[in-house]
Design a protein around this motif. Structure first.
Motif, PDB file in Angstrom:
ATOM      1  N   GLY A 197       9.710  11.681  10.387  1.00 13.98           N
ATOM      2  CA  GLY A 197       8.301  11.262  10.439  1.00 13.98           C
ATOM      3  C   GLY A 197       7.645  11.389   9.068  1.00 13.98           C
ATOM      4  O   GLY A 197       6.914  10.497   8.627  1.00 13.98           O
ATOM      5  N   ALA A 198       7.943  12.502   8.389  1.00 16.04           N
ATOM      6  CA  ALA A 198       7.322  12.740   7.070  1.00 16.04           C
ATOM      7  C   ALA A 198       7.785  11.684   6.066  1.00 16.04           C
ATOM      8  O   ALA A 198       6.999  11.190   5.262  1.00 16.04           O
ATOM      9  N   THR A 199       9.080  11.340   6.135  1.00 17.71           N
ATOM     10  CA  THR A 199       9.596  10.334   5.195  1.00 17.71           C
ATOM     11  C   THR A 199       8.969   8.969   5.481  1.00 17.71           C
ATOM     12  O   THR A 199       8.590   8.240   4.562  1.00 17.71           O
ATOM     13  N   MET A 200       8.855   8.656   6.774  1.00 25.60           N
ATOM     14  CA  MET A 200       8.240   7.367   7.141  1.00 25.60           C
ATOM     15  C   MET A 200       6.789   7.314   6.636  1.00 25.60           C
ATOM     16  O   MET A 200       6.328   6.290   6.145  1.00 25.60           O
ATOM     17  N   ALA A 201       6.095   8.458   6.793  1.00 26.03           N
ATOM     18  CA  ALA A 201       4.693   8.507   6.348  1.00 26.03           C
ATOM     19  C   ALA A 201       4.623   8.268   4.836  1.00 26.03           C
ATOM     20  O   ALA A 201       3.773   7.529   4.332  1.00 26.03           O
ATOM     21  N   TYR A 202       5.566   8.878   4.116  1.00 31.10           N
ATOM     22  CA  TYR A 202       5.663   8.705   2.666  1.00 31.10           C
ATOM     23  C   TYR A 202       5.901   7.233   2.309  1.00 31.10           C
ATOM     24  O   TYR A 202       5.241   6.645   1.466  1.00 31.10           O
ATOM     25  N   MET A 203       6.911   6.667   2.988  1.00 32.00           N
ATOM     26  CA  MET A 203       7.298   5.285   2.673  1.00 32.00           C
ATOM     27  C   MET A 203       6.134   4.327   2.972  1.00 32.00           C
ATOM     28  O   MET A 203       5.857   3.424   2.190  1.00 32.00           O
ATOM     29  N   ASP A 204       5.448   4.571   4.099  1.00 32.45           N
ATOM     30  CA  ASP A 204       4.302   3.710   4.471  1.00 32.45           C
ATOM     31  C   ASP A 204       3.216   3.775   3.407  1.00 32.45           C
ATOM     32  O   ASP A 204       2.664   2.769   2.988  1.00 32.45           O
ATOM     33  N   PHE A 205       2.912   5.018   3.003  1.00 27.61           N
ATOM     34  CA  PHE A 205       1.855   5.221   2.013  1.00 27.61           C
ATOM     35  C   PHE A 205       2.174   4.441   0.731  1.00 27.61           C
ATOM     36  O   PHE A 205       1.354   3.696   0.198  1.00 27.61           O
ATOM     37  N   PHE A 206       3.418   4.608   0.254  1.00 27.06           N
ATOM     38  CA  PHE A 206       3.762   3.979  -1.028  1.00 27.06           C
ATOM     39  C   PHE A 206       3.994   2.476  -0.898  1.00 27.06           C
ATOM     40  O   PHE A 206       3.816   1.741  -1.862  1.00 27.06           O
ATOM     41  N   ARG A 207       4.379   2.031   0.303  1.00 25.65           N
ATOM     42  CA  ARG A 207       4.505   0.580   0.495  1.00 25.65           C
ATOM     43  C   ARG A 207       3.140  -0.067   0.259  1.00 25.65           C
ATOM     44  O   ARG A 207       3.013  -1.098  -0.380  1.00 25.65           O
ATOM     45  N   GLY A 208       2.104   0.622   0.773  1.00 20.31           N
ATOM     46  CA  GLY A 208       0.732   0.135   0.581  1.00 20.31           C
ATOM     47  C   GLY A 208       0.366   0.110  -0.904  1.00 20.31           C
ATOM     48  O   GLY A 208      -0.191  -0.872  -1.403  1.00 20.31           O
ATOM     49  N   ILE A 209       0.728   1.184  -1.625  1.00 26.14           N
ATOM     50  CA  ILE A 209       0.416   1.245  -3.061  1.00 26.14           C
ATOM     51  C   ILE A 209       1.157   0.119  -3.805  1.00 26.14           C
ATOM     52  O   ILE A 209       0.597  -0.570  -4.653  1.00 26.14           O
ATOM     53  N   ALA A 210       2.429  -0.093  -3.456  1.00 27.97           N
ATOM     54  CA  ALA A 210       3.234  -1.122  -4.148  1.00 27.97           C
ATOM     55  C   ALA A 210       2.614  -2.498  -3.940  1.00 27.97           C
ATOM     56  O   ALA A 210       2.483  -3.281  -4.892  1.00 27.97           O
ATOM     57  N   GLU A 212      -0.470  -3.190  -3.248  1.00 30.12           N
ATOM     58  CA  GLU A 212      -1.753  -3.241  -3.956  1.00 30.12           C
ATOM     59  C   GLU A 212      -1.533  -3.510  -5.452  1.00 30.12           C
ATOM     60  O   GLU A 212      -2.216  -4.332  -6.057  1.00 30.12           O
ATOM     61  N   ARG A 213      -0.520  -2.839  -6.027  1.00 33.26           N
ATOM     62  CA  ARG A 213      -0.262  -3.000  -7.459  1.00 33.26           C
ATOM     63  C   ARG A 213       0.328  -4.372  -7.794  1.00 33.26           C
ATOM     64  O   ARG A 213       0.144  -4.884  -8.882  1.00 33.26           O
ATOM     65  N   ARG A 214       1.084  -4.927  -6.838  1.00 31.03           N
ATOM     66  CA  ARG A 214       1.612  -6.270  -7.102  1.00 31.03           C
ATOM     67  C   ARG A 214       0.458  -7.261  -7.200  1.00 31.03           C
ATOM     68  O   ARG A 214       0.471  -8.175  -8.014  1.00 31.03           O
ATOM     69  N   ASN A 215      -0.586  -7.029  -6.397  1.00 29.28           N
ATOM     70  CA  ASN A 215      -1.753  -7.928  -6.437  1.00 29.28           C
ATOM     71  C   ASN A 215      -2.686  -7.606  -7.597  1.00 29.28           C
ATOM     72  O   ASN A 215      -3.313  -8.483  -8.160  1.00 29.28           O
ATOM     73  N   HIS A 216      -2.823  -6.294  -7.901  1.00 27.36           N
ATOM     74  CA  HIS A 216      -3.753  -5.883  -8.969  1.00 27.36           C
ATOM     75  C   HIS A 216      -3.036  -4.938  -9.929  1.00 27.36           C
ATOM     76  O   HIS A 216      -3.226  -3.717  -9.870  1.00 27.36           O
ATOM     77  N   PRO A 217      -2.218  -5.481 -10.836  1.00 25.20           N
ATOM     78  CA  PRO A 217      -1.456  -4.604 -11.743  1.00 25.20           C
ATOM     79  C   PRO A 217      -2.348  -3.811 -12.711  1.00 25.20           C
ATOM     80  O   PRO A 217      -3.385  -4.332 -13.145  1.00 25.20           O
ATOM     81  N   THR A 218      -1.972  -2.548 -12.959  1.00 25.87           N
ATOM     82  CA  THR A 218      -2.675  -1.727 -13.961  1.00 25.87           C
ATOM     83  C   THR A 218      -1.620  -1.111 -14.884  1.00 25.87           C
ATOM     84  O   THR A 218      -0.431  -1.399 -14.739  1.00 25.87           O
ATOM     85  N   ASN A 219      -2.065  -0.221 -15.786  1.00 18.39           N
ATOM     86  CA  ASN A 219      -1.099   0.361 -16.709  1.00 18.39           C
ATOM     87  C   ASN A 219      -0.669   1.746 -16.215  1.00 18.39           C
ATOM     88  O   ASN A 219      -1.159   2.764 -16.688  1.00 18.39           O
ATOM     89  N   ASP A 220       0.203   1.784 -15.218  1.00 18.17           N
ATOM     90  CA  ASP A 220       0.686   3.069 -14.722  1.00 18.17           C
ATOM     91  C   ASP A 220       2.100   2.883 -14.154  1.00 18.17           C
ATOM     92  O   ASP A 220       2.603   1.761 -14.028  1.00 18.17           O
ATOM     93  N   VAL A 221       2.719   4.011 -13.796  1.00 15.52           N
ATOM     94  CA  VAL A 221       4.100   3.943 -13.309  1.00 15.52           C
ATOM     95  C   VAL A 221       4.174   3.207 -11.970  1.00 15.52           C
ATOM     96  O   VAL A 221       5.160   2.521 -11.677  1.00 15.52           O
ATOM     97  N   ALA A 222       3.116   3.313 -11.155  1.00 15.69           N
ATOM     98  CA  ALA A 222       3.118   2.623  -9.856  1.00 15.69           C
ATOM     99  C   ALA A 222       3.261   1.113 -10.063  1.00 15.69           C
ATOM    100  O   ALA A 222       4.061   0.456  -9.384  1.00 15.69           O
ATOM    101  N   THR A 223       2.505   0.572 -11.011  1.00 17.35           N
ATOM    102  CA  THR A 223       2.588  -0.869 -11.285  1.00 17.35           C
ATOM    103  C   THR A 223       3.970  -1.222 -11.815  1.00 17.35           C
ATOM    104  O   THR A 223       4.569  -2.227 -11.425  1.00 17.35           O
TER     105      THR A 223
END
Ligand code: HEM
Length: 416
Positions: A197-210, A212-223
């Protein structure tokens, strides 16, 4: 040596609930059976590698000893639950520590430059601000606090959020899922959650971040991760989220565990505390000694691809090997007085960050973070003493203290 109790102890989360407990076990293994065939009930068997030289030799030969098939100790029951949850895939994430070459090199290269000393030094000012805020919070506790939960638990997470570019409002959620992810067998840390469950929660959270960054790139490691290409195509969502999970999770508990365990070692060795206060230029060396001393990562696994012999034991293709880092870091063939905490230890070739191609990508970041933190702490806080029993997380994989009750005084220089 074939003693079922030893094998159970190696796999048991409880063994790692104190430094004394784990080191009594591993001192005996280094002496009597340093390459130990281990068959704990409920786990697939493996070799426990407890000597410093052997850990380095194995990690150096990354083609003969690979990562992907089995990276850490999980029960057979849990492994089958993972396969069930992942549609037959044997792992919950596929990040660089689950990869071998050629993929490992391609993926590690994507973020490598961000974690090199030159780039990390650019963050010194921001990290300094976060360290000052942590010490402000400590001083606001009016002379007594739980150093782990009240002071250090959020600091490395904030640094990793800074580097990834994750906004502040996600801090508490990220902390909760990280702690559930690394709670091991320790019910206090898991808070009713489970690892899948914890891993899924992690993956879901970061899927959302990924996304978001594909649509709005910035200067960070996430982008950088979200928009990275490997072999000419955008990296998959699973690999991108896994990359985030590895950085956020590995970059957090390891460092907070070392900060808290490092302070405890200083309290328990008052001469070393005095030496460090008198010579703040020793802080970088002291931080390395803290990593050696605490060794918050208890193991990673490798799997043999060919037959070899180690200390007279035949390792066969497909055999798994547990690299016992805390044990390697107390090996008297690698360190003088391995059971003494010495802030200016030199040389100090510990394997607390691993070795070879998989050596910790975040080691410079972690070291700079910890150096800045201890500079701030020692300059502003005096008379640090224990007020109760420290408690360690019971986990065979990754963790350190979960409670460190202390009293302290704001130093006069800081108040002036
Ligand atoms: C005191 C702090 C830390 C300790 C003790 C630590 C320890 C380790 C160890 C033992 C390994 C495995 C090495 C091997 O297999 O040879 C590792 C790998 C890794 N660490 Fe750290 N780490 C720390 C901080 C960090 C930070 C701050 C980050 C992220 C920014 C990070 C990210 C990673 C990643 C991504 C890997 C996988 C590297 C690979 O497989 O190529 N770690 N770390």
């Amino acid at each position: 040596m074939q003693d079922p109790l030893v094998d159970e102890a190696i796999a048991s989360h409880k063994t790692y609930g104190s430094l004394e407990g784990q080191h009594a076990l591993f001192s005996m293994l280094r002496r009597d059976d340093p390459v130990h065939w281990t068959e704990p009930s409920g786990y697939r068997p493996f070799w426990t590698i407890s000597k410093h030289r052997d850990v380095m030799e194995i990690e150096k030969q990354n083609d003969k000893f690979i990562n992907a098939p089995r990276t850490k100790l999980l029960s057979i029951d849990f492994e089958s639950k993972v396969k069930e949850a992942m549609g037959g895939r044997p792992m919950l994430v596929r990040a660089i520590n689950q990869m071998d070459n050629p993929d490992h090199a391609k993926y590690k290269k994507l973020t490598h430059a961000w974690f090199q000393p030159k780039q990390v030094r650019l963050l010194e000012e921001s990290i300094g601000k976060l360290a000052r805020e942590s010490i402000d919070r400590m001083l606001a506790h009016d002379g007594a606090c739980d150093f782990y939960n009240d002071v250090v638990v959020r600091f490395p997470l904030k640094v990793i959020m800074l580097i990834l570019g994750i906004p502040d409002e996600h801090g508490q959620h990220l902390l909760d899922i990280t702690r559930a992810y690394f709670g091991g067998g320790d019910p206090e840390m898991q808070r009713g959650s489970d690892l899948i469950g914890a891993t899924m929660a992690y993956m879901d959270f970061f899927r959302g971040i990924a996304r978001e960054r594909r649509n709005h790139p910035t200067n960070d490691v996430a982008t950088l991760i979200a928009t990275a290409e490997v072999d000419g195509s955008l990296i998959g969502e699973f690999e991108a989220s896994s990359y985030f999970v590895a950085l956020a999770s590995a970059g957090h508990d390891t460092t907070s565990a070392t900060l808290a365990g490092g302070l405890l070692a200083l309290i328990q060795n008052p001469d070393e505390m005095r030496k460090l206060r008198a010579n703040p230029d020793m802080i970088p060396a002291a931080v390395d000694e803290m990593v050696r001393w605490v060794s918050p990562v208890k193991h990673f696994f490798r799997t043999a691809t060919e037959t070899s012999t180690l200390r007279g034991k035949t390792i066969r293709p497909g055999d798994h090997l547990m690299m016992a880092y805390p044990s390697a870091n107390r090996d008297d063939e690698a360190f003088e007085q391995p059971f003494s905490f010495i802030v200016d230890r030199n040389p100090n070739r510990h394997v607390g960050f691993g070795f070879g191609i998989h050596a910790c990508i975040g080691m410079y970041l972690a070291k700079i973070e910890m150096v800045i933190f201890f500079r701030e702490l020692l300059a502003r806080v005096d008379e640090i003493a224990l007020t109760g029993e420290p408690a360690w997380i019971e986990t065979s994989f990754l963790g350190g203290l979960k409670r460190l009750p202390i009293s302290f005084k704001a130093s006069e220089a800081a108040m002036a």
